[in-house]
Write an enzyme that holds these catalytic residues in place. Structure first.
Site, mmCIF file in Angstrom:
data_model
loop_
_atom_site.group_PDB
_atom_site.id
_atom_site.type_symbol
_atom_site.label_atom_id
_atom_site.label_comp_id
_atom_site.label_asym_id
_atom_site.label_seq_id
_atom_site.Cartn_x
_atom_site.Cartn_y
_atom_site.Cartn_z
ATOM 1 N N LYS A 92 0.854 -1.188 0.000
ATOM 2 C CA LYS A 92 0.000 0.000 0.000
ATOM 3 C C LYS A 92 0.886 1.232 0.000
ATOM 4 O O LYS A 92 1.835 1.338 0.791
ATOM 5 C CB LYS A 92 -0.881 0.008 1.263
ATOM 6 C CG LYS A 92 -1.850 1.180 1.320
ATOM 7 C CD LYS A 92 -3.104 0.903 0.527
ATOM 8 C CE LYS A 92 -3.922 2.136 0.217
ATOM 9 N NZ LYS A 92 -3.481 2.865 -1.005
ATOM 10 N N GLN A 113 7.214 4.138 4.000
ATOM 11 C CA GLN A 113 5.818 3.682 4.028
ATOM 12 C C GLN A 113 5.659 2.389 4.829
ATOM 13 O O GLN A 113 4.617 2.172 5.459
ATOM 14 C CB GLN A 113 5.329 3.482 2.586
ATOM 15 C CG GLN A 113 3.811 3.494 2.432
ATOM 16 C CD GLN A 113 3.228 4.890 2.370
ATOM 17 O OE1 GLN A 113 3.778 5.762 1.710
ATOM 18 N NE2 GLN A 113 2.111 5.121 3.029
ATOM 19 N N LYS A 116 5.383 3.576 8.476
ATOM 20 C CA LYS A 116 4.185 4.399 8.636
ATOM 21 C C LYS A 116 2.936 3.518 8.659
ATOM 22 O O LYS A 116 2.085 3.634 9.537
ATOM 23 C CB LYS A 116 4.098 5.384 7.448
ATOM 24 C CG LYS A 116 2.915 6.333 7.511
ATOM 25 C CD LYS A 116 2.634 7.023 6.179
ATOM 26 C CE LYS A 116 3.833 7.771 5.646
ATOM 27 N NZ LYS A 116 3.452 8.708 4.557
ATOM 28 N N LYS A 128 5.568 2.128 -2.912
ATOM 29 C CA LYS A 128 5.442 3.467 -3.519
ATOM 30 C C LYS A 128 5.701 3.333 -5.009
ATOM 31 O O LYS A 128 6.378 2.405 -5.448
ATOM 32 C CB LYS A 128 6.484 4.422 -2.922
ATOM 33 C CG LYS A 128 6.140 5.872 -3.117
ATOM 34 C CD LYS A 128 5.164 6.342 -2.062
ATOM 35 C CE LYS A 128 4.689 7.743 -2.306
ATOM 36 N NZ LYS A 128 3.943 8.256 -1.141
ATOM 37 N N ASP A 168 -0.243 10.904 -4.430
ATOM 38 C CA ASP A 168 0.870 11.577 -3.736
ATOM 39 C C ASP A 168 1.085 12.857 -4.554
ATOM 40 O O ASP A 168 0.147 13.324 -5.231
ATOM 41 C CB ASP A 168 2.128 10.683 -3.703
ATOM 42 C CG ASP A 168 3.199 11.206 -2.735
ATOM 43 O OD1 ASP A 168 3.059 10.997 -1.528
ATOM 44 O OD2 ASP A 168 4.160 11.849 -3.183
ATOM 45 N N THR A 211 -5.087 13.445 5.191
ATOM 46 C CA THR A 211 -3.680 13.641 5.583
ATOM 47 C C THR A 211 -3.529 14.951 6.351
ATOM 48 O O THR A 211 -2.880 15.006 7.403
ATOM 49 C CB THR A 211 -2.762 13.614 4.350
ATOM 50 O OG1 THR A 211 -3.084 12.475 3.560
ATOM 51 C CG2 THR A 211 -1.300 13.558 4.759
ATOM 52 N N ASN A 242 -2.714 19.051 -1.666
ATOM 53 C CA ASN A 242 -3.713 18.326 -0.883
ATOM 54 C C ASN A 242 -3.421 18.383 0.623
ATOM 55 O O ASN A 242 -4.308 18.696 1.424
ATOM 56 C CB ASN A 242 -3.750 16.869 -1.369
ATOM 57 C CG ASN A 242 -4.652 15.999 -0.530
ATOM 58 O OD1 ASN A 242 -4.204 15.295 0.373
ATOM 59 N ND2 ASN A 242 -5.941 16.072 -0.781
ATOM 60 N N SER A 385 -7.004 5.607 3.596
ATOM 61 C CA SER A 385 -7.017 4.742 2.412
ATOM 62 C C SER A 385 -7.404 3.318 2.805
ATOM 63 O O SER A 385 -8.141 2.637 2.093
ATOM 64 C CB SER A 385 -5.629 4.712 1.757
ATOM 65 O OG SER A 385 -5.437 5.814 0.911
#
Ligand code: NDP
Ligand code: 2IT
Length: 453
Positions: A92, A113, A116, A128, A168, A211, A242, A385
């Site tokens: 993911k 990631q 995280k 990613k 992203d 986010t 964003n 997500s």
């Protein structure tokens, strides 16, 4: 062999096997060094060669993306998907479309990631992807043709229980729509293979906001631990995409005053507070340069990048209580950290991925500025997500309030996990160490459970 020499060997291997991948090396260096107290306490991780295993991606896909521009000319870009670690769930992580994208950038983002996603407490592995395609100045049709071509290769490697990309930098709802359409056309399936989808066709309420909102919820948890609050705090925010926009929106609702934003060409300082509707109109709707904001607000100051030696980072010279770097990696340097300390900043809360340079982090922590690392503070996006994946899997739609409440809870849990882990390793409040150890431990234990695969 000691943990420290194990770490040096792994870092040396990265230098040799991944030459020139500076951002990846930077991320690996930070994570591995912060693990020393855990590795010294329990030798199981070194005994299972976890450091070397976890710094090598399970799979790296690099492909050519040919697409036809509006003049009928065939353009060529590079596409990437780095499937870094699937110990705790399907891969993911987002897709970044920006001319600066290369393998080292995607690997640093994929590596971060892993930890995280683990910190969110949800079952998602780390990945990613992206391209060196530059969406700026392209027509809608060019963006569509690029996305279709990109997905014509990527679809072979992803799936709702295999790998679920999202947005992203340079990838928002429009791009996710074109990517999803092509995936559906190629596979004949309507499935939750991407997140950040439009709400009409499988997207989640509050994913767009997640986010930025999550970053502010994290800051709120951190401040409250030290008997402080966001109320009336002057906040500097970088970026105007964003993450930045929804950070600013949530800051207002928490009683703070966001006074800056920036893009790749310059920055805005609006002493009375950034006007959110104008910012959304300029960046989200009309996709203009921030310079257009001053046409709407003559009391705002626009500073173009060329007027400042450190690029678009001039927001950090504005006095503030709290800084929210929310644009890109390494945008907050040691010089910026010194200005923040001189101005009495109490918290740096990373909305972007790795926006603060290592020497700047050290300087801030040494001067007792609270520091919230991105892999904890910006995890609300990927967590939401995963909530989108859950809704897709059960064909449910949760209300905005339901998703927002879950997001709040997840951010509070992430803070608690990082904070408690920092206490466990005798560095209370050092959330770099707390977040890295907590994120790592769950993934590493899962890798050990699953054997030498
Ligand atoms: P957007 O593309 O929406 O916005 C990016 C913003 O940063 C834009 O204002 C852009 O300027 C600016 N920017 C990008 N690259 C540079 C650069 N090299 N120099 C100066 N300014 C730059 O991206 P997001 O807001 O989604 O992402 C921002 C950061 O947050 C990234 O680090 C991303 O990895 C991270 N992040 C994003 C999540 C998400 O859910 N979207 C989740 C977690 C982290 P311009 O408008 O001129 O292009
Ligand atoms: O950096 C990130 O966490 C993101 N870009 C969001 C990833 C996701 O899968 O939602």
């Amino acid at each position: 062999m000691s943990a420290k020499s194990d770490i040096e060997n792994v870092l040396q291997r990265i230098k040799v096997c991944s030459p020139g991948q500076n951002e990846f090396y930077q991320a690996a260096h930070e994570v591995l060094h912060s693990l020393i107290p855990l590795l010294e306490e329990d030798e199981i991780y070194c005994a299972n060669n976890i450091l070397e295993r976890i710094t090598v991606a399970e799979r790296t896909i690099i492909f050519r993306v040919n697409w036809v521009d509006d003049q009928g000319k065939i353009q060529t870009n590079l596409g990437y998907r780095v499937q870094f670690n699937s110990a705790i769930g399907p891969y993911k992580g987002g897709l970044r479309f920006h001319p600066s994208v290369n393998l080292g950038i995607i690997k640093f983002l994929g590596f971060e990631q892993i930890f995280k996603n683990s910190l969110t407490g949800l079952p998602i592995g780390g990945a990613k992807g992206g391209s060196n395609f530059d969406p700026k100045g392209k027509s809608d049709n060019e963006i569509m043709r690029f996305c279709q071509s990109f997905m014509s290769e990527l679809y072979k490697h992803i799936g709702e229980t295999k790998d679920v990309p999202a947005g992203d930098i340079g990838v928002g709802a429009r791009e996710i729509g074109y990517l999803f359409g092509q995936y559906k056309r190629l596979t004949g399936t309507f499935e939750g293979v991407l997140t950040g989808k439009n709400i009409n066709w499988g997207g989640s309420n509050a994913r767009k906001e997640a986010t930025g909102y999550g970053s502010v919820y994290f800051a709120d948890n951190f401040l409250r631990k030290y008997n402080k609050s966001l109320e009336d705090k002057v906040c500097t925010v970088s970026g105007s995409g964003n993450v930045a926009i929804y950070t600013i929106e949530k800051l207002y609702s928490m009683g703070a005053i966001p006074v800056t934003c920036s893009d790749s060409r310059g920055s805005i300082y609006h002493k009375n507070g950034i006007d959110l509707n104008s910012l959304k109109a300029v960046k989200e709707i009309n996709k203009q340069s921030l310079e257009a904001y001053v046409a709407l607000h003559s009391d705002a100051v626009y500073t173009p990048v060329s007027h400042y030696p450190k690029g678009g980072h001039q927001v950090w010279s504005i006095p503030c209580d709290i800084a929210f770097p929310s644009a890109t990696q390494n945008e907050l340097t040691i010089e910026d950290a010194k200005m923040l300390v001189d101005h009495g900043c109490i918290l740096v809360n990373e909305g972007a991925n790795m926006p603060t340079t290592p020497d700047a982090i050290t300087y801030l922590q040494k001067h007792h500025v609270l520091f919230a690392p991105g892999k904890a503070a910006n995890a609300g996006g990927v967590a939401t997500s995963q909530l989108e994946m859950s809704q897709n899997a059960s064909m449910a739609t949760w209300t905005f309030e339901e998703v927002d409440n879950k997001l709040r809870q997840i951010m509070s849990n992430i803070f608690k996990t990082a904070y408690e882990t920092s206490k466990e390793f005798n560095c209370e409040g050092d959330l770099v160490t707390g977040a890295n150890i907590a994120g790592f431990r769950k993934v590493a234990d899962s890798m050990i459970d699953q054997g030498a695969i």
